[in-house]
Enzyme design. Structure first.
Site, short mmCIF file in Angstrom:
data_model
loop_
_atom_site.label_atom_id
_atom_site.label_comp_id
_atom_site.label_asym_id
_atom_site.label_seq_id
_atom_site.Cartn_x
_atom_site.Cartn_y
_atom_site.Cartn_z
N LYS A 1 -18.22 21.32 9.43
CA LYS A 1 -18.26 19.88 8.73
C LYS A 1 -16.89 20.13 8.24
CE LYS A 1 -20.29 16.27 7.91
NZ LYS A 1 -20.42 15.12 8.73
N ASP B 1 -23.26 17.31 12.47
CA ASP B 1 -24.21 16.12 12.64
C ASP B 1 -24.01 15.68 14.31
OD1 ASP B 1 -21.52 15.44 12.00
OD2 ASP B 1 -21.98 13.77 11.00
N ASP C 1 -29.03 27.84 11.33
CA ASP C 1 -30.52 28.00 11.04
C ASP C 1 -31.10 26.77 11.42
OD1 ASP C 1 -32.92 28.72 10.08
OD2 ASP C 1 -32.52 28.70 7.97
N ASP D 1 -33.37 25.87 15.56
CA ASP D 1 -34.98 25.66 15.53
C ASP D 1 -34.98 24.33 16.12
OD1 ASP D 1 -35.72 27.68 14.11
OD2 ASP D 1 -36.15 26.53 12.13
#
Length: 351
Positions: free
Chosen positions: A185, A217, A241, A245
Site C-alpha cells: 500500500k 485493495d 493474512d 484467507d
C-alpha cells in the site's frame, strides 16, 4: 527424521490424527513426538507454549501443527491466550516465510464462490512475511489529547526483513512460472514504500522473474475478478493474512488449504519449518467427527517435501488427495457427508 506433532485445540487433534495416519502409511521410518500447545497446554501447564514444547520443537526436523484457539481462554491476559503459541513458535524458531498454495482441484470448480471458468484457473502461492508488521510491532493503549482511550499498533519493516522474504518469493517464482506480484500500500504507507523499494532492489538478482507491483485493495479485487493472473504473490504479514484467507474461499473451502512456515535453519534433510492448515480450531464443530482433514494432510505433504526431502512421498499424498476429491469423498464444507476419519481412510486407501 523427526517430527514434532502439536495437535492443539478444537478440531486440531481430529485433523492431525488423520495426517499422522497418512504419514505412518508411507512407512518412511519417521519418529513423531507429540507436544502440548495452545489452550490445552495452558490448562495443563499454565502457558500456551511450555518450555518442554519448545524443546521438542527445537530438536525436531519439522513441526506438524493442528490449530489453537479456545473460547474458555478469551478472558486471559494476551500473553497467555492460545494464539500466542503460534506467534511464539514463529519468533523463537525464526519462521519468517509463510507459503500458502491455493489451487482448484479438478472437479471442484463449482464449489468455489467464483464462476467455474474463473475458479479453474486458480494456481498460485502466497508468500507472506511472518515476523514483522503490526503483529510484532509496539502496541498498547493510551489516552489521547481529547481524553479518550486510544489503541495503537505500530507497523514497521527493516530492509533486511523485506530482503530475506523477497528472496524466498523470487526463488519460489523461479520454480513455477517466473512471475511475481508484490502487494503493498505504497501510496499511503511509508512501510510499504520501503517494502516496494527493497523488492525492486532484490529483483535485480532475479532477471528471469517478471516483477509487478499491486496495491492490496486492487489485489483483493483481482483475486476474485481474475485470479488466474497470479503465480506467486509476495506480501507482508497483515495483508498476507487477509489475502490468503480470501484465496481459500476462491478455491472453495478453507478446509483444503495447507501452509508452510519456513526459516533459515537447515537440517540434515531440508529447511526446518512448521506446517499447518490455515483454518482455525473451529470449536463449534470440535469433537463431532466431521471436520475436513485434507488441509492438514496436504500440510504433511508440504512438510515431507520442504523439510524432509521426501518429494516422491509428498507427490503421492497430493495425488491421493486429488483422487479422493475426484471420487466424490467430500466433507460437509464441500457439500458432502464424509466424516473426518472416512476422509482419512479414503486418502490412505488411495496411497
Amino acid at each position: 527424521m523427526k517430527i514434532a506433532v502439536m495437535p492443539g485445540d478444537g478440531i486440531g487433534p481430529e485433523v492431525t490424527r488423520e495426517a499422522v495416519r497418512v504419514i505412518d502409511a508411507l512407512d518412511l521410518g519417521i519418529t513423531m513426538t507429540h507436544a502440548d500447545v495452545g489452550g490445552m497446554a495452558y490448562h495443563a501447564h499454565g502457558h500456551p507454549l511450555p518450555p518442554a514444547t519448545l524443546d521438542i520443537a527445537s530438536a525436531a526436523d519439522a513441526i506438524l501443527f493442528g490449530a489453537v484457539g479456545d473460547p474458555a481462554c478469551d478472558a486471559l491476559d494476551r500473553h497467555l491466550r492460545p494464539e500466542q503459541a503460534i506467534l511464539g513458535l514463529r519468533k523463537a524458531l525464526t519462521l519468517f516465510a509463510n507459503l500458502r498454495p491455493a489451487r482448484v482441484f479438478a472437479g471442484l470448480e463449482s464449489h468455489s464462490a467464483l464462476r467455474p471458468e474463473i475458479s479453474r484457473l486458480i494456481d498460485l502461492v502466497i508468500v507472506r512475511e511472518l515476523n514483522g508488521d503490526v503483529y510484532f510491532g509496539e502496541k498498547g493503549f493510551r489516552t489521547n489529547a481529547a481524553g479518550e482511550r486510544e489503541g495503537y499498533d505500530v507497523m514497521s519493516y527493516a530492509t533486511s526483513e523485506v530482503e530475506r522474504i523477497a528472496h524466498v518469493a523470487f526463488r519460489a517464482a523461479q520454480g513455477r512460472n517466473k512471475r511475481l506480484c508484490s502487494v503493498d500500500k505504497a501510496n499511503v504507507l511509508e512501510t510499504s514504500q520501503l517494502w516496494r523499494d527493497t523488492v525492486i532492489a532484490v529483483a535485480a538478482q532475479y532477471p528471469d522473474v517478471a516483477l509487478e507491483h499491486m496495491y492490496v485493495d486492487n489485489a483483493a479485487m483481482q483475486l476474485v475478478r481474475n485470479p488466474g493472473h497470479f503465480d506467486v504473490v509476495l506480501t507482508g504479514n497483515l495483508f498476507g493474512d487477509i489475502l490468503s484467507d480470501q484465496a481459500s474461499m476462491c478455491v472453495g473451502s478453507i478446509g483444503l488449504l495447507a501452509s508452510a512456515s519456513l526459516g533459515e535453519r537447515q537440517t540434515e534433510f531440508g529447511t526446518f519449518g512448521l506446517y499447518e492448515p490455515i483454518h482455525g480450531s473451529a470449536p463449534d464443530i470440535a469433537g463431532k467427527g466431521y471436520a475436513n482433514p485434507l488441509a492438514t494432510i496436504l500440510s504433511a505433504a508440504m512438510l515431507l517435501r520442504h523439510s524432509l526431502g521426501q518429494v516422491a512421498a509428498a507427490d503421492r499424498i497430493e495425488a491421493a488427495v486429488a483422487a479422493t476429491l475426484h471420487d466424490g469423498v467430500l466433507g460437509r464444507d464441500l457439500g458432502g457427508t464424509a466424516g473426518t476419519a472416512e476422509i482419512g481412510d479414503a486418502v490412505v486407501t488411495r496411497l
